[in-house]
Design a protein around this motif. Structure first.
Motif, mmCIF file in Angstrom:
data_model
loop_
_atom_site.group_PDB
_atom_site.id
_atom_site.type_symbol
_atom_site.label_atom_id
_atom_site.label_comp_id
_atom_site.label_asym_id
_atom_site.label_seq_id
_atom_site.Cartn_x
_atom_site.Cartn_y
_atom_site.Cartn_z
ATOM 1 N N THR A 174 0.820 -1.218 0.000
ATOM 2 C CA THR A 174 0.000 0.000 0.000
ATOM 3 C C THR A 174 0.851 1.264 0.000
ATOM 4 N N VAL A 175 1.826 1.325 0.900
ATOM 5 C CA VAL A 175 2.617 2.552 1.035
ATOM 6 C C VAL A 175 3.391 2.836 -0.244
ATOM 7 N N ARG A 176 4.057 1.816 -0.786
ATOM 8 C CA ARG A 176 4.886 2.059 -1.969
ATOM 9 C C ARG A 176 4.036 2.317 -3.214
ATOM 10 N N LEU A 177 2.876 1.673 -3.332
ATOM 11 C CA LEU A 177 1.994 1.960 -4.468
ATOM 12 C C LEU A 177 1.483 3.397 -4.400
ATOM 13 N N GLU A 178 1.095 3.849 -3.207
ATOM 14 C CA GLU A 178 0.651 5.239 -3.062
ATOM 15 C C GLU A 178 1.781 6.208 -3.402
ATOM 16 N N GLN A 179 3.019 5.843 -3.039
ATOM 17 C CA GLN A 179 4.152 6.723 -3.344
ATOM 18 C C GLN A 179 4.304 6.908 -4.860
ATOM 19 N N ILE A 180 4.185 5.823 -5.629
ATOM 20 C CA ILE A 180 4.293 5.942 -7.094
ATOM 21 C C ILE A 180 3.180 6.838 -7.632
ATOM 22 N N LEU A 181 1.945 6.601 -7.183
ATOM 23 C CA LEU A 181 0.814 7.379 -7.702
ATOM 24 C C LEU A 181 0.942 8.855 -7.340
ATOM 25 N N VAL A 182 1.358 9.158 -6.100
ATOM 26 C CA VAL A 182 1.543 10.558 -5.700
ATOM 27 C C VAL A 182 2.610 11.221 -6.562
ATOM 28 N N ASN A 183 3.704 10.501 -6.808
ATOM 29 C CA ASN A 183 4.793 11.064 -7.626
ATOM 30 C C ASN A 183 4.305 11.386 -9.036
ATOM 31 N N LEU A 184 3.555 10.460 -9.653
ATOM 32 C CA LEU A 184 3.069 10.686 -11.017
ATOM 33 C C LEU A 184 2.055 11.827 -11.054
ATOM 34 N N LEU A 185 1.161 11.906 -10.066
ATOM 35 C CA LEU A 185 0.163 12.988 -10.042
ATOM 36 C C LEU A 185 0.829 14.345 -9.829
ATOM 37 N N GLN A 186 1.837 14.397 -8.936
ATOM 38 C CA GLN A 186 2.527 15.674 -8.717
ATOM 39 C C GLN A 186 3.273 16.121 -9.974
ATOM 40 N N ASN A 187 3.927 15.182 -10.669
ATOM 41 C CA ASN A 187 4.619 15.539 -11.908
ATOM 42 C C ASN A 187 3.633 16.095 -12.937
ATOM 43 N N ALA A 188 2.456 15.473 -13.042
ATOM 44 C CA ALA A 188 1.451 15.964 -13.995
ATOM 45 C C ALA A 188 0.975 17.355 -13.609
ATOM 46 N N GLN A 189 0.740 17.597 -12.298
ATOM 47 C CA GLN A 189 0.289 18.918 -11.866
ATOM 48 C C GLN A 189 1.347 19.984 -12.115
ATOM 49 N N GLU A 190 2.626 19.676 -11.881
ATOM 50 C CA GLU A 190 3.694 20.645 -12.129
ATOM 51 C C GLU A 190 3.816 20.949 -13.615
ATOM 52 N N ALA A 191 3.555 19.958 -14.474
ATOM 53 C CA ALA A 191 3.633 20.202 -15.926
ATOM 54 C C ALA A 191 2.507 21.102 -16.411
ATOM 55 N N LEU A 192 1.421 21.239 -15.625
ATOM 56 C CA LEU A 192 0.260 22.033 -16.050
ATOM 57 C C LEU A 192 0.272 23.454 -15.500
ATOM 58 N N ILE A 193 1.335 23.839 -14.798
ATOM 59 C CA ILE A 193 1.393 25.199 -14.232
ATOM 60 C C ILE A 193 1.392 26.211 -15.365
ATOM 61 N N GLY A 194 0.440 27.144 -15.317
ATOM 62 C CA GLY A 194 0.371 28.199 -16.333
ATOM 63 C C GLY A 194 -0.255 27.767 -17.647
ATOM 64 N N ARG A 195 -0.762 26.524 -17.755
ATOM 65 C CA ARG A 195 -1.348 26.043 -19.007
ATOM 66 C C ARG A 195 -2.845 26.346 -19.018
ATOM 67 N N PRO A 196 -3.406 26.736 -20.160
ATOM 68 C CA PRO A 196 -4.848 26.957 -20.231
ATOM 69 C C PRO A 196 -5.611 25.627 -20.250
ATOM 70 N N GLY A 197 -6.761 25.587 -19.576
ATOM 71 C CA GLY A 197 -7.592 24.380 -19.550
ATOM 72 C C GLY A 197 -6.862 23.154 -19.058
ATOM 73 N N PRO A 198 -6.184 23.189 -17.881
ATOM 74 C CA PRO A 198 -5.404 22.038 -17.423
ATOM 75 C C PRO A 198 -6.292 20.828 -17.137
ATOM 76 N N GLU A 199 -5.779 19.646 -17.480
ATOM 77 C CA GLU A 199 -6.587 18.420 -17.326
ATOM 78 C C GLU A 199 -5.670 17.248 -17.045
ATOM 79 N N ILE A 200 -6.046 16.383 -16.095
ATOM 80 C CA ILE A 200 -5.348 15.131 -15.795
ATOM 81 C C ILE A 200 -6.352 13.997 -15.980
ATOM 82 N N ARG A 201 -5.944 12.980 -16.721
ATOM 83 C CA ARG A 201 -6.828 11.842 -17.010
ATOM 84 C C ARG A 201 -6.162 10.568 -16.461
#
Length: 562
Positions: free
Chosen positions: A455-482
C-alpha cells in the motif's frame, strides 16, 4: 690531446649557429606579424565601414519616414475646408474649431506643434492654443518658411523656436484660394527623441543641411556649428537624406579594427611560436631516447613491484567491496525513504490548507451553537453540531492518509485495493489541483479490484506521477489530468496523462536516469525510485514516446491479485 682541442672548438660554433637560427626566426616572425596586422586591420576596417553604412541607411530611412509623414500633414491641411474658412472668416468659433483640429492632429502625428498664419504672418490658430506659451497672436512674418511658402507654395527651415527655444524643422505650405494665398499652415517637427536614441549608440551621428551646418546630432554641443573634421583613428559613412538637402554622417572609432588586427597578429604569432617550438622539440627527441629507455626499464621494474603489492591487497579490497555492496543496498533503501519524505514535504502546504479550512469552520459553527443555545433553538444547534462532526471527520481522513503515506514500507507484498490507493493519492495531491483549477477525469474502478503490491509504496508511485502531472500544467490553459485503468487479466495498467507541453526529446531520453531533471529545484530521483519500486512489486513504470504538444503519459503495470 688534439681530439680534446677539437671537441672544445666545436661547441662555440654550434652555439653561434643556434643563435643565428634563432635571430633569423625572430626577424621572420616580426615581419610576418607586421604583415598580418596590416592585412587584418584593412579587412576589419572594411567590415566596420560596411556596418556603419547599414546603420546610416537605417537612420536615413527613419528620417525620410518622419519628413514624409509631416509633409503629408501640411499638404492635407492646406486643402482643408475648415482651415480655409478660418482664414476667410477668423471668427472665434471658426478659429477655435481649427485649433482643436490641429491639437488632435498633433497628437496623432507626433508633431511638436501645428499652427495657422494669415497673410500678415500672424498665428490665428495653433495646436497649443490652450497652453500658456500658445503661438496664437504671435507674428512670424519674419520667418523665411512663411515668406517662401507665400512665394513658392511650400518651404522648410530648421531653426530655434522663438517661444519654446527648442530646435526643430518647420514645414510650411500655403493655403491657395482663387490664385492667391490666404495664409500659411506650418508643421514643426522636433527630433529630440531620435537624437537621444543616437546618443545612446557608440557611433557619432551628424546631419548637415545644404550649407554644411550641423542641424541634428547625437552631440548637442555641435548643433548649428560647421561640420567638424573627422578625427584621426575614426571611420565614417555618409548618406544623403532623400526629400531634403540633408546629409547624414556616421562616425565610429577604428579601435575595434585595431583590436581585431592585434588579435589576428597575436594568434599568428602564437601559432608560429608553437610550430617553431615543436621543431626544436623534435631536435631534442634523439638526445632523450637513451634516457627514455632507461626510464622505461625502471618503470617496468616499479610496475612489477606495484603488481606484487596490488596482488597482496586484493583480498583486503574484495572484503571492502563486499562491505560497500551491503552499504549500497542499505543506502538504496534509505534513499527510497528520503524520497518519500521529500514528497511529503512538498504536499505539506496543501495539507495545511485542507486542515485550516475545516478548523475555521469548526470555530465559526461552535460559536454559532453557543449563541443559539442561548436562544433555545434546538433544531439549529443540532444541524450546526452535525456539520461540525462532518468537518472533524474530514480532518481525521486527511491526517490519517498523511500518516499512512509517511509510514516506512515493510517490503511485504499482498492484495491492495486499486481504488483505495488511488483515492489516497488523490487526497494527498488535492490542494495543488484546486490551486490550478485542474480538471480530473477518473475511471470507474470496481471496489474489489486488487493488485499484488504494498500500500505505502503503491501510493508513493501514484503521488509522484500525479505531482509531476500537476507541475507540468502550471500556467497552461484548460489544465486536465486523465487517469485510466485497463485489466489484461494477469496484469493491471494504470495510466496517468496530462495535456501539458509534453516531454522534450532530450528529457525523455534520460527520463529514468538518476539526477536527470529539468526542474530548478528537483533532484531527478522521483521517477527513478518509482520505477525501482514498480520493479520490486513485479511490474513496470514506462512513459509513452514524446509527442510535441500532446502532453505526457505514464503507464504503471502491476500484477493482478487473484
Amino acid at each position: 690531446m688534439v681530439a680534446t682541442v677539437d671537441s672544445h672548438s666545436e661547441s662555440p660554433r654550434l652555439t653561434l649557429r643556434r643563435v643565428m637560427v634563432v635571430a633569423a626566426l625572430v626577424l621572420v616572425l616580426v615581419l610576418l606579424l607586421a604583415l598580418t596586422f596590416r592585412i587584418a586591420q584593412a579587412s576589419a576596417t572594411r567590415e566596420l565601414t560596411g556596418r556603419l553604412a547599414i546603420s546610416a541607411q537605417s537612420r536615413v530611412q527613419t528620417l525620410e519616414s518622419v519628413l514624409a509623414k509631416q509633409r503629408v500633414v501640411a499638404t492635407v491641411l492646406a486643402d482643408d475646408a475648415a482651415v480655409r474658412q478660418a482664414l476667410m472668416d477668423p471668427s472665434r468659433a471658426n478659429v477655435a474649431r481649427v485649433s482643436q483640429k490641429l491639437g488632435r492632429l498633433k497628437e496623432q502625428t507626433s508633431s511638436a506643434v501645428i499652427y495657422l498664419l494669415n497673410r500678415d504672418g500672424i498665428a490665428i490658430a495653433a495646436s497649443n492654443w490652450h497652453e500658456p506659451d500658445s503661438f496664437v497672436g504671435s507674428d512670424y512674418s519674419f520667418r523665411s518658411y512663411f515668406t517662401d511658402a507665400l512665394d513658392h507654395g511650400e518651404a522648410t527651415q530648421f531653426a530655434l523656436g522663438t517661444v519654446s527655444n527648442r530646435p526643430g524643422l518647420y514645414l510650411s505650405h500655403d493655403i491657395p484660394q482663387a490664385g492667391h494665398a490666404l495664409g500659411v499652415i506650418v508643421v514643426k517637427v522636433e527630433f529630440e527623441p531620435m537624437e537621444k536614441g543616437w546618443a545612446e549608440a557608440e557611433e557619432t551621428t551628424l546631419v548637415t543641411d545644404s550649407s554644411g551646418q550641423v542641424i541634428l546630432t547625437s552631440q548637442p554641443a555641435l548643433r548649428f556649428m560647421p561640420m567638424p573634421p573627422q578625427p584621426a583613428g575614426q571611420v565614417s559613412a555618409r548618406l544623403a537624406v532623400p526629400g531634403a538637402d540633408w546629409v547624414l554622417w556616421l562616425r565610429a572609432s577604428a579601435a575595434e579594427a585595431s583590436r581585431a588586427a592585434l588579435l589576428a597578429a597575436g594568434t599568428f604569432g602564437f601559432l608560429f611560436t608553437l610550430f617553431a617550438g615543436a621543431g626544436f622539440w623534435a631536435l631534442r627527441i634523439r638526445s632523450r631516447t637513451a634516457r627514455r629507455i632507461e626510464a622505461e626499464r625502471r618503470y617496468r621494474a616499479d610496475l612489477e613491484r606495484a603488481v606484487a603489492e596490488r596482488t597482496r591487497d586484493l583480498t583486503t579490497e574484495m572484503r571492502e567491496r563486499r562491505t560497500a555492496e551491503q552499504r549500497l543496498s542499505q543506502l538504496q533503501g534509505e534513499m527510497v525513504q528520503a524520497n518519500k519524505l521529500a514528497t511529503l514535504g512538498q504536499i505539506a502546504a496543501g495539507v495545511a490548507h485542507e486542515v485550516n479550512t475545516p478548523l475555521a469552520t469548526i470555530r465559526l459553527l461552535a460559536e454559532n451553537g453557543r449563541q443559539m443555545l442561548g436562544e433555545k433553538d434546538a433544531p439549529e444547534v443540532s444541524r450546526n453540531l452535525s456539520q461540525v462532526l462532518r468537518m472533524t471527520d474530514r480532518i481525521a481522513q486527511i491526517t490519517t492518509e498523511l500518516r499512512g503515506f509517511s509510514r516506512k514500507a515493510t517490503g511485504t507484498l499482498g492484495p491492495v485495493a486499486i481504488k483505495e490507493a488511488l483515492d489516497a493519492a488523490l487526497l494527498l495531491t488535492a490542494s495543488g489541483r484546486r490551486a490550478q483549477d485542474i480538471r480530473l477525469i477518473l475511471p470507474e474502478i470496481p471496489p474489489g479490484l486488487r493488485a499484488m503490491a504494498e500500500t505505502v509504496r503503491l501510493e508513493q508511485i501514484l503521488v509522484n506521477l500525479l505531482q509531476n502531472a500537476q507541475e507540468a500544467l502550471i500556467g497552461r490553459p484548460g489544465p486536465e489530468i486523465r487517469v485510466t485503468l485497463r485489466d489484461d487479466g494477469a496484469m493491471l495498467r494504470i495510466s496517468i496523462s496530462d495535456n501539458g507541453p509534453g516531454l522534450a526529446p532530450q528529457i525523455a531520453a534520460s527520463l529514468f536516469t538518476p539526477f536527470a531533471t529539468n526542474k530548478p529545484e528537483g533532484l531527478g530521483l522521483g521517477l527513478v525510485i518509482s520505477q525501482e519500486i514498480a520493479r520490486d512489486l513485479g511490474g513496470s513504470l514506462t512513459a509513452e514516446p514524446p509527442r510535441e504538444g500532446e502532453g505526457a503519459t505514464f503507464h504503471l503495470d502491476l500484477p493482478k491479485a487473484q
